[in-house]
Design a protein around this motif. Sequence first.
Motif, PDB file in Angstrom:
ATOM      1  N   LYS A   1      -9.681   1.199 -12.263  1.00  0.00           N
ATOM      2  CA  LYS A   1     -10.516   2.248 -12.801  1.00  0.00           C
ATOM      3  C   LYS A   1     -11.991   1.954 -12.542  1.00  0.00           C
TER       4      LYS A   1
ATOM      5  N   THR B   1     -15.973   4.319 -12.329  1.00  0.00           N
ATOM      6  CA  THR B   1     -16.562   5.618 -12.604  1.00  0.00           C
ATOM      7  C   THR B   1     -16.491   6.476 -11.347  1.00  0.00           C
ATOM      8  N   LEU B   2     -16.399   7.772 -11.530  1.00  0.00           N
ATOM      9  CA  LEU B   2     -16.298   8.684 -10.390  1.00  0.00           C
ATOM     10  C   LEU B   2     -17.528   8.586  -9.509  1.00  0.00           C
TER      11      LEU B   2
ATOM     12  N   ASP C   1     -17.475   5.393  -7.412  1.00  0.00           N
ATOM     13  CA  ASP C   1     -16.458   5.473  -6.361  1.00  0.00           C
ATOM     14  C   ASP C   1     -16.914   6.363  -5.209  1.00  0.00           C
TER      15      ASP C   1
ATOM     16  N   GLU D   1      -8.178   6.121  -1.679  1.00  0.00           N
ATOM     17  CA  GLU D   1      -9.401   6.259  -2.464  1.00  0.00           C
ATOM     18  C   GLU D   1      -9.939   7.687  -2.389  1.00  0.00           C
TER      19      GLU D   1
ATOM     20  N   SER E   1      -7.859   9.640  -4.689  1.00  0.00           N
ATOM     21  CA  SER E   1      -8.201   9.290  -6.066  1.00  0.00           C
ATOM     22  C   SER E   1      -9.465  10.019  -6.510  1.00  0.00           C
ATOM     23  N   ILE E   2     -10.445  10.121  -5.632  1.00  0.00           N
ATOM     24  CA  ILE E   2     -11.687  10.831  -5.951  1.00  0.00           C
ATOM     25  C   ILE E   2     -11.426  12.327  -6.098  1.00  0.00           C
TER      26      ILE E   2
ATOM     27  N   LYS F   1      -8.592  13.997  -6.781  1.00  0.00           N
ATOM     28  CA  LYS F   1      -7.742  14.430  -7.893  1.00  0.00           C
ATOM     29  C   LYS F   1      -8.440  14.275  -9.240  1.00  0.00           C
ATOM     30  N   ARG F   2      -9.449  13.384  -9.312  1.00  0.00           N
ATOM     31  CA  ARG F   2     -10.195  13.268 -10.563  1.00  0.00           C
ATOM     32  C   ARG F   2     -11.144  14.456 -10.758  1.00  0.00           C
ATOM     33  N   LYS F   3     -11.531  15.074  -9.653  1.00  0.00           N
ATOM     34  CA  LYS F   3     -12.376  16.265  -9.750  1.00  0.00           C
ATOM     35  C   LYS F   3     -11.521  17.512  -9.927  1.00  0.00           C
ATOM     36  N   LYS F   4     -10.666  17.772  -8.945  1.00  0.00           N
ATOM     37  CA  LYS F   4      -9.717  18.879  -9.043  1.00  0.00           C
ATOM     38  C   LYS F   4      -8.670  18.705  -7.968  1.00  0.00           C
ATOM     39  N   GLN F   5      -7.424  18.588  -8.377  1.00  0.00           N
ATOM     40  CA  GLN F   5      -6.338  18.413  -7.422  1.00  0.00           C
ATOM     41  C   GLN F   5      -5.735  19.777  -7.084  1.00  0.00           C
TER      42      GLN F   5
END
Length: 226
Positions: free
Chosen positions: A3, A5-6, A9, A150, A153-154, A156-160
Motif C-alpha cells: 500500500k 498513497t495514490l 505511486d 502497477e 493498481s493506479i 483501479k484505485r481511481k476508477k476501474q
Amino acid sequence: MKKHTLLSDIAVFLLIFFLFIVPPFFASVPSIDRPLFNSWGFPWYQILLALFSGVLLFFYYEKKVNNADGLVTAATVWQKLIIFPVVFTFGMLFAISLFCRFLSEVTGFFDGDFLVVKPSGVLQWLFCLVNFGCAAFYEEVLYRFYFSDELFSIVKRKKQWRGSRILCELLGLLCFAFAHLYMGWISVLNAALAHLILRLCYKKTCRLWPCVAAHFVYNVISLILL
C-alpha cells in the motif's frame, strides 16, 4: 502490491516511465559500423539498473504463496525455480525465436542488418554473463512485474472500467516490444511474443526468478548461436 498513497505511486510510475521505458524507443539503430555489442567491458550501467530493480522490488513486491499450508520448502522453491517453469519458458522463448527467424527468412522484410561482436577471452565472457544477468533481472522487474500491475493498481484505485486490465497488459506488451525497435521489426515481434510467455510464467508461478533464469539463459544461448 504494497500500500502506498495514490499520488506517490503516480509520481513514481511517471518517473520510471520517462526515465526507463521511453529512452529505448529512441535508441540508435545498430549497423556494420556500429555493432550491437562493440565492447565487453565492466557492465557498470547494467549493475546500476539491477540495483535500481532491487529497490523497486523492495518497495513494491508482495510475496505470494500458492501451496495450501502457506509454507515454502526448499524442495518447492527448487522445483518451481528450476525444473519446470525455467525449462518450459526457455523452450517457448527459443521456439518463438526460431519462428521469427523463419518468418524473417521467408519474407525478407522483418530482419535488421547489424553486426554482433561476441566476447573474446575469459574476462569478457565473465562481463558478458554479468551484463546479461543484470539486464534480465532489470527487464523482468520492470516489464513483467512492475509496469502492467502497477498501472492497473493506479487505474483501479481511481476508477476501474471493463477492459482496464487488458489495456494495462497491452500497454506493457507494447512498451517491451517497441523497446527493441532499434534491432528491427523481427525483434519487435520476437519481444512481443516473449513478453507473453514471460508474463504468463510470472503470473503462474508468482515468482520472478524463473523468468529471470529463462531470460538469462535464452540471451546467452542466442549470443552463442548468432
